[in-house]
Design a protein around this motif. Structure first.
Motif, PDB file in Angstrom:
ATOM      1  N   ALA B  87       0.951  -1.130   0.148  1.00  0.00           N
ATOM      2  CA  ALA B  87       0.027   0.084   0.157  1.00  0.00           C
ATOM      3  C   ALA B  87       0.911   1.175   0.124  1.00  0.00           C
ATOM      4  N   LEU B 135      -9.403  -1.580   2.017  1.00  0.00           N
ATOM      5  CA  LEU B 135      -8.513  -2.459   1.293  1.00  0.00           C
ATOM      6  C   LEU B 135      -8.745  -2.244  -0.032  1.00  0.00           C
ATOM      7  N   ARG B 138      -8.312   1.128  -1.788  1.00  0.00           N
ATOM      8  CA  ARG B 138      -6.808   1.456  -2.022  1.00  0.00           C
ATOM      9  C   ARG B 138      -6.610   0.568  -3.359  1.00  0.00           C
ATOM     10  N   GLY B 162      -8.341  -8.487  -1.410  1.00  0.00           N
ATOM     11  CA  GLY B 162      -9.008  -7.339  -0.700  1.00  0.00           C
ATOM     12  C   GLY B 162     -10.250  -7.017  -1.208  1.00  0.00           C
TER      13      GLY B 162
END
Lengths: 275, 300
Positions: B87, B135, B138, B162
């Protein structure tokens, strides 16, 4: 072309998070309160307050009180641009944003030099903020006690200019430190320990001996004070500030520290694999 | 419309100290197709992709885009869009500003930021700090980043991780669409089932080595065929199979015979006068072939 793009990306990075204005605000308040408070304290002591009762020593003869007070912008405020510069690098490691950064600009030297240039400019902005605060509040305090504010003197404004330059160089030193010590926590601890404890102690201790005092002139904080041309330390130290560099020498010492740490950081952490 | 170029790995090796993370990896990823880059966790997928993208220096070998290493692409974001597993966001930056930073670094029009945010369905969250993102959001933001420069090549590391079922369905369609436009799409995953429905080709690695590559359908023929057979008198059945020269092994229900045709086994049993209760071809499936490949990897 790539460089100017990288530079504008660096400015966007900095101004799109909260860190810069929080540091700028704390810097403004911190140096302002110190300058205003010290101005008022010395002003009160110098204009017939009961100095001995308050434990305030009389000022050294010939000292430019206004210069000492205004220069607190950099003599105690320099830690803020260092932190800003260091975090500009360590933040990339911490949040793993080196990956998108290097994907967009794979030539890493360009990214690091763009950071140095961006931080020189924002460091100068921090300098303007800090000096506006100390000159504004310091002069107000001195004026309240009818002491000389020297605001009409060109020497004062030359000092302000050199002080802004010092803050710009400090931000570049921060970039070098961050590249050399990519861990944000470690960099923070080093900055705080060195600026708030190690260097003040070294400067104080070394001032008792002529040889060590000669060496201590090259300590970064001392070099910065030489560049500015005035320092809080000239009051706080028993030996005064007899041993200083020329202002341009002080500037070169800071620049050299910034260049050496940045280049060393480039060859150690910056070129490493990003995993 | 951006034209995809092939991705070429040629003898790529990465050693971390004494550990061979990736060993002599060579394969080509063709444009206009979705290629799954598969292998268990720790197989070296992410390291391979990072070498491809110039983030990790290979010990030896080269990985290129149409013959050009990533670091030598004139403006890489316009040629290759990459999203890596980590990330890589500053939590205090908004999605719009995050993309704005890299659009600026690549000299792209600011309008691209809003376009790609719209494409991944994040427009309404554009001014929210990424720290508050789920998640799945993202992942979408990472994907938006890959599209900024409208590149002909996409490299996505575990993009499905995710995502909720809706997101998975969305990304499958999305990948197909990108490949149909002529782009090169390389998607890594540790689960075949995750990408099975969207990939045309597979490249499978295990323990840093290539174990299989080819169209998805090639996985089907990879495993040796087996027939499952059972009998009320298993000993007699086993004897009959042995007599017929067929190798066999006990299975959960009956015997596992190395043969492709159940009729052949039925005939052997019939000729020997052995009653059989179960007789069918074992369905290996892609997943089984995949698992056997990565389990045996490194020895091939």
């Amino acid at each position: 072309m790539t460089f100017t793009r990288a530079l504008s990306a660096e400015f966007l990075k900095l101004f799109s998070t909260r860190l810069w204005w929080i540091l700028a605000l704390v810097l403004f308040l911190y140096v302002g309160v110190m300058a205003g408070g010290l101005g008022a304290l010395f002003g009160w002591a110098a204009t017939g307050g009961d100095a001995s009762a308050a434990g305030v020593s009389p000022l050294p003869p010939g000292m430019n009180l206004h210069a000492v007070i205004y220069s607190m912008a950099s003599s105690i405020g320099y830690v803020f641009p260092v932190l800003l510069g260091a975090f500009a690098v360590t933040g990339e490691f911490r949040h793993q944003t080196l990956t998108p950064t290097f994907l967009a600009t794979p030539r890493r030297g360009i990214v690091l030099s763009a950071k140095v240039v961006a931080m020189l400019l924002v460091g100068a902005l921090f300098g303007v903020i800090a000096w506006a605060s100390t000159v504004g509040l310091g002069a107000a305090a001195l004026g309240a006690f009818n002491l000389d504010t020297a605001l009409d003197s060109s020497d004062t404004w030359a000092m302000v200019g050199r002080g802004v330059l010092a803050m710009a160089l400090w931000a570049a030193v921060g970039v070098g430190l961050g590249a050399l010590v990519p861990s944000q926590v470690a960099a923070l601890i080093i900055v705080i320990a060195f600026t708030q404890f190690l260097e003040p102690v070294l400067r104080l201790v070394s001032s008792f001996n002529e040889v060590t005092a000669n060496i201590a002139r090259f300590l970064p904080g001392a070099a910065s004070d030489s560049l500015v041309g005035a320092s809080f330390y000239s009051v706080a130290m028993p030996g005064g500030s007899a041993e200083t560099l020329f202002w341009w020498q002080g500037g070169l010492v800071l620049l050299a520290i910034a260049v050496v740490t940045t280049v060393a950081g480039y060859f150690t952490s910056w070129r490493r694999d990003v995993t | 419309m951006p034209i995809g170029v092939p991705i070429e790995f040629a003898g790529v090796t990465k050693r971390f100290g004494a550990v061979n993370a990736v060993n002599d990896l060579s394969f080509t990823v063709e444009p206009g197709r979705v290629t799954g880059f598969l292998g268990p966790n720790g197989a070296g997928k992410t390291t391979s992709l990072r070498m491809l993208l110039g983030l990790v220096r290979p010990t030896s070998g080269t990985a290129t885009f149409g013959g050009v290493p990533y670091r030598q692409l004139p403006n890489p974001l316009t040629a290759v869009g990459a999203a890596l597993e980590a990330a890589s966001f500053h939590p205090g930056r908004t999605a719009r500003n995050h993309l704005g930073v890299y659009a600026a670094a690549a000299g792209l029009d600011k309008a691209r930021v809003d376009i790609v945010l719209g494409k991944v369905g994040l427009s309404e969250y554009a001014d929210r700090r990424v720290g508050g993102y789920s998640l799945g959001m993202r992942q979408r933001l990472g994907l938006a980043g890959t599209l900024l420069g409208d590149p002909g090549v996409l490299v996505l590391d575990e993009p499905i991780n995710g995502l909720d079922p809706e997101g998975i369905k969305w990304i499958r369609l999305f990948l197909r669409e990108l490949a149909a436009e002529g782009r090169t799409v390389l998607v890594s995953s540790h689960l075949l089932s995750e990408v099975q429905q969207s990939v045309d080709d597979v490249v499978i690695i295990a323990r840093g080595q290539l174990v299989h590559r080819g169209p998805l359908s090639s996985l089907d023929t990879e495993a040796t065929p087996h027939v499952i057979v059972n009998s009320p008198t298993p000993e007699a059945l086993a004897a009959a199979l042995t007599a017929a020269g067929l190798s066999h092994a006990p299975a959960r229900a009956g015997l596992l015979v190395a043969a492709s045709d159940p009729a052949q086994i039925g005939h052997v049993a019939f000729a020997a006068g052995v009653e059989i209760s179960v007789l069918h071809r074992q369905e290996t499936g892609l997943e089984d072939s995949f698992l056997s490949l990565i389990a045996g990897g490194g020895e091939r």
